[in-house]
Design an enzyme around this catalytic site. Structure first.
Site, PDB file in Angstrom:
ATOM      1  N   HIS A 185      64.722  55.458  54.735  1.00 55.57           N
ATOM      2  CA  HIS A 185      65.345  56.099  55.892  1.00 55.57           C
ATOM      3  C   HIS A 185      66.244  55.111  56.616  1.00 55.57           C
ATOM      4  O   HIS A 185      66.108  53.893  56.463  1.00 55.57           O
ATOM      5  CB  HIS A 185      64.280  56.627  56.867  1.00 55.57           C
ATOM      6  CG  HIS A 185      63.357  55.568  57.381  1.00 55.57           C
ATOM      7  ND1 HIS A 185      62.278  55.113  56.664  1.00 55.57           N
ATOM      8  CD2 HIS A 185      63.334  54.879  58.549  1.00 55.57           C
ATOM      9  CE1 HIS A 185      61.630  54.197  57.356  1.00 55.57           C
ATOM     10  NE2 HIS A 185      62.258  54.024  58.501  1.00 55.57           N
TER      11      HIS A 185
ATOM     12  N   CYS B 174      59.052  50.556  65.018  1.00 58.82           N
ATOM     13  CA  CYS B 174      59.700  50.072  63.797  1.00 58.82           C
ATOM     14  C   CYS B 174      61.199  49.980  64.066  1.00 58.82           C
ATOM     15  O   CYS B 174      61.685  50.483  65.084  1.00 58.82           O
ATOM     16  CB  CYS B 174      59.405  50.991  62.613  1.00 58.82           C
ATOM     17  SG  CYS B 174      60.089  52.658  62.762  1.00 58.82           S
TER      18      CYS B 174
END
Length: 682
Positions: free
Chosen positions: A65, A193
């Site tokens: 991603h 993240c």
């Protein structure tokens, strides 16, 4: 709001065998659906994100991603692989592949949907249904679920403990005498993240589920792209321990001061939540308290599991842990080296090398004399250099055992200077201090002593132990080894010097700011503490080689623009300045996007530069500065020639390797075959 995923974005028979090929296959579906505008640019962004940290998760899941300017709507493509594809998960290949694409400025509603998917991936029933699905439309609908923002993460996690709270309330109402004992162990956690899309929320869900299974009350704050809602201060105050599972800096750390802290990367929160909870309980039992504002580990640094930064190194291989500890010391030492070294170098430029023997400026200073100012700069720089070894030792120990290890680490480093053990003595002193503190921390103590352990008992015992070892046991042997190393560097000539230059050049260019780069740099700056002709040559070779990767990529993007994406060409313009300033990390975007072509090329260039610098006898007293400290370099013209030669070699190689992809045998790339023109890891 467009649908996140449609049947056209589902491939239930994904034939790709590598993660790059899988990303390409799914990305092509996004392009066909007009969700991605530039296939090459988008895949380069995916590869750059993958280079930061593998995206494979336990349970057969891969979630590549990224955020990208080439994405015009938040999009998810799903592929199911029969053979499995390696995305770096500890338990093997992934058969469920989710390619998540978010625009650079995605809105919170879409990102909340993406975070909801990330949490659902932790549900075994959901993944089982994906593996059993046969109709792309049904699978797409299953993944979409209810397209509405889910309740805030903190409320979701707190709900898991409501049943236990009701039981406690009932016990109190019945007058039970064990009510106080039934209060669960409380943990507050923060997850985050780099992109804030997937791992942030998966780690939160995983920690919450593990807490419910263990009878522990876990409240999670997700610092992701879908928003940042602070934990209730009362919840933080009542917590028994804290878990940070993060790859970016935790916001507002001071809230967690005075709590036992487990500090790991976000993937550790996804893959081994039960271990983190158990570790938090052990730290609380031992009375280990970390000061949040002092816990300043670099975001994104890796522990042994590839899970990220912090104390997660407890579970890593010894070699990985050792590297992490040493890098902690080096990172804190470098500012002292840079400040002190540049001041000393400037003093030599103004007053000559004999200024090092000038009288103290506290006793003799004439405002109008250049030599007095040169002496002032030299003595300030020397004072800064005096901290080099103690800071190195202190923060190696800190990296091992946190704040209680600082005092014995600094004491051991100071003793290393006293016994003339130098840089090597500082390394050993830091490791000894950390090991002693870790041993003391394992000793069970009464609750009444826990409060004074980190501020009194541990520093006292550890300092005495480390001092004894450094003075009586290991100090003199290390001093002898340090002298032998100094003599060896001074005796370097001819082929020996060239070979050392090649090795240092390869190390500087292999990971461009990573562990090997830092080891070579630390070796060089360690010699500046007590400079000799040999150590000054080493410093020159290290800085010259470190300038090659960004300069080579800047030149390559200038002479062969068509081989690079628009983003890479923009990065190339910035790389001119970064390379000239000795910031090797300027080449990382290129290496992340195409490592098999870029890294060997720049390593070859760095090896040439390091060898030539040593052969030319160039010297350098400044630990940083790039071309801006050329006046302080011995043999400056030959030094610049070495840099130019290495840059040219690296440029030619990377252009040839990238150009070879466009030859006839690989013409199928233009049709979207695996290994195409995209600058993605091959």
């Amino acid at each position: 709001m467009s649908e996140l995923i449609t049947a056209e974005l589902v491939d239930l028979d994904l034939s790709a065998t590598t993660k790059d090929a899988a990303a390409r296959s799914l990305a092509e579906r996004m392009v066909a659906a007009h969700r991605v505008t530039d296939l090459d640019g988008f895949l380069a962004d995916v590869a750059a994100r993958e280079a930061q940290m593998p995206t494979g998760l336990d349970g057969g899941i891969g979630i590549p991603h990224c955020r990208s300017e080439y994405v015009n709507a938040p999009t998810l493509a799903f592929g199911r692989s029969g053979a499995g594809i390696d995305f770096g998960a500890a338990d093997g290949p992934a058969d469920l592949i989710f390619l998540i694409a978010a625009p650079a400025g995605a809105d919170d509603d879409h990102l909340t949907i993406l975070s909801g998917l990330a949490r659902r991936l932790m549900d075994p029933e959901f993944t089982a249904a994906l593996r059993a699905g046969t109709d792309p439309r049904a699978v797409a609908a299953l993944i979409r679920g209810k397209e509405a923002p889910e309740e805030p993460e903190q409320e979701r996690v707190e709900a898991g403990s409501q049943e236990q709270e009701r039981a406690e309330t009932a016990a109190e109402a019945a007058g039970g005498t064990e009510a106080a004992e039934s209060v669960p162990f409380r943990i507050v956690a923060v997850t985050s993240c780099p992109t804030g899309i997937a791992h942030t929320y998966m780690a939160a869900e995983s920690l919450a589920a593990a807490g419910r299974a263990e009878g522990v009350e876990v409240t999670v704050e997700t610092q992701g792209s879908a928003g940042f809602k602070k934990l209730d201060p009362a919840v933080v105050a009542a917590a028994d321990a804290v878990i940070w599972a993060h790859d970016v800096e935790v916001r507002e750390k001071a809230r967690f001061r005075g709590k036992p802290l487990v500090d790991v990367g976000v993937k550790a929160g996804v893959n081994r939540p039960a271990e983190l909870i158990a570790e938090a309980r052990r730290k609380a039992e031992r009375g280990e308290i970390a000061t949040a504002t002092d816990t300043d580990k670099a975001p994104g640094s890796k522990d042994g599991d590839g899970d990220g930064n912090g104390s997660g190194t407890d579970h890593a291989h010894f070699g990985v842990r050792l590297r992490t500890y040493l890098m902690s010391g080096v990172s804190y030492m470098v500012p002292f080296v840079a400040a002190g070294g540049l001041l000393i170098a400037l003093s030599f430029a103004i007053g000559g090398y004999e200024i090092a023997s000038a009288k103290s400026v506290a006793d003799h200073f004439v405002w109008g004399e250049a030599d007095s100012w040169a002496a002032l700069l030299n003595q300030i720089g020397s004072a800064a250099f005096g901290f080099l070894v103690p800071v190195l030792a202190g923060y190696i120990a800190y990296g091992m055992a946190d704040r209680p290890a600082l005092v014995p680490g600094f004491v051991g480093g100071a003793i290393a200077l006293t016994v003339n053990a130098g840089f090597l003595g500082g390394l050993v002193a830091g490791l000894l201090a950390g090991a002693v503190v870790m041993a003391v921390q394992r000793v069970p103590v009464h609750a009444t002593l826990r409060g004074i352990m980190p501020v009194l008992v541990i520093p006292l015992i550890a300092s005495a132990t480390v001092g004894f070892l450094m003075f009586i046991v290991v100090g003199k042997p290390i001093a002898s080894l340090q002298n032998a190393l100094t003599d060896w560097l001074n005796g370097l000539s001819g082929s020996n010097a060239v070979i050392l230059g090649v090795v240092l050049g390869l190390m500087m260019c292999f990971d461009m700011g990573g562990p090997l780069n830092k080891v070579a740099y630390a070796f060089a700056v360690g010699g500046l503490a007590d400079p000799t002709p040999g150590s000054l040559k080493v410093m020159a070779a290290v800085m010259a080689a470190g300038m090659v990767p960004p300069l080579a990529m800047a030149l390559a993007t200038t002479v062969r623009k068509k081989l690079f994406t628009k983003t890479e060409r923009e990065n190339g313009r910035a790389a001119w300045v970064l390379g000239a300033s000795f910031i090797t990390e300027g080449a990382i975007p290129f290496a992340a996007a195409d490592p098999l072509r870029v890294i060997p090329s720049v390593m070859a260039g760095g090896a040439v530069t390091g060898a030539l610098s040593m052969a030319f006898g160039a010297t350098l007293r400044a630990p940083h500065g790039g071309v801006f400290v050329v006046p302080l370099i011995g043999e400056p013209f030959l030094y610049l020639l070495a840099i130019a030669a290495g840059t040219l070699v690296a440029t030619v190689l990377v252009v040839l390797l990238k150009g070879a992809r466009r030859t006839a045998p690989e013409a199928a790339e233009d049709a979207g075959a695996d290994g195409s023109r995209v600058t993605v890891a091959a």
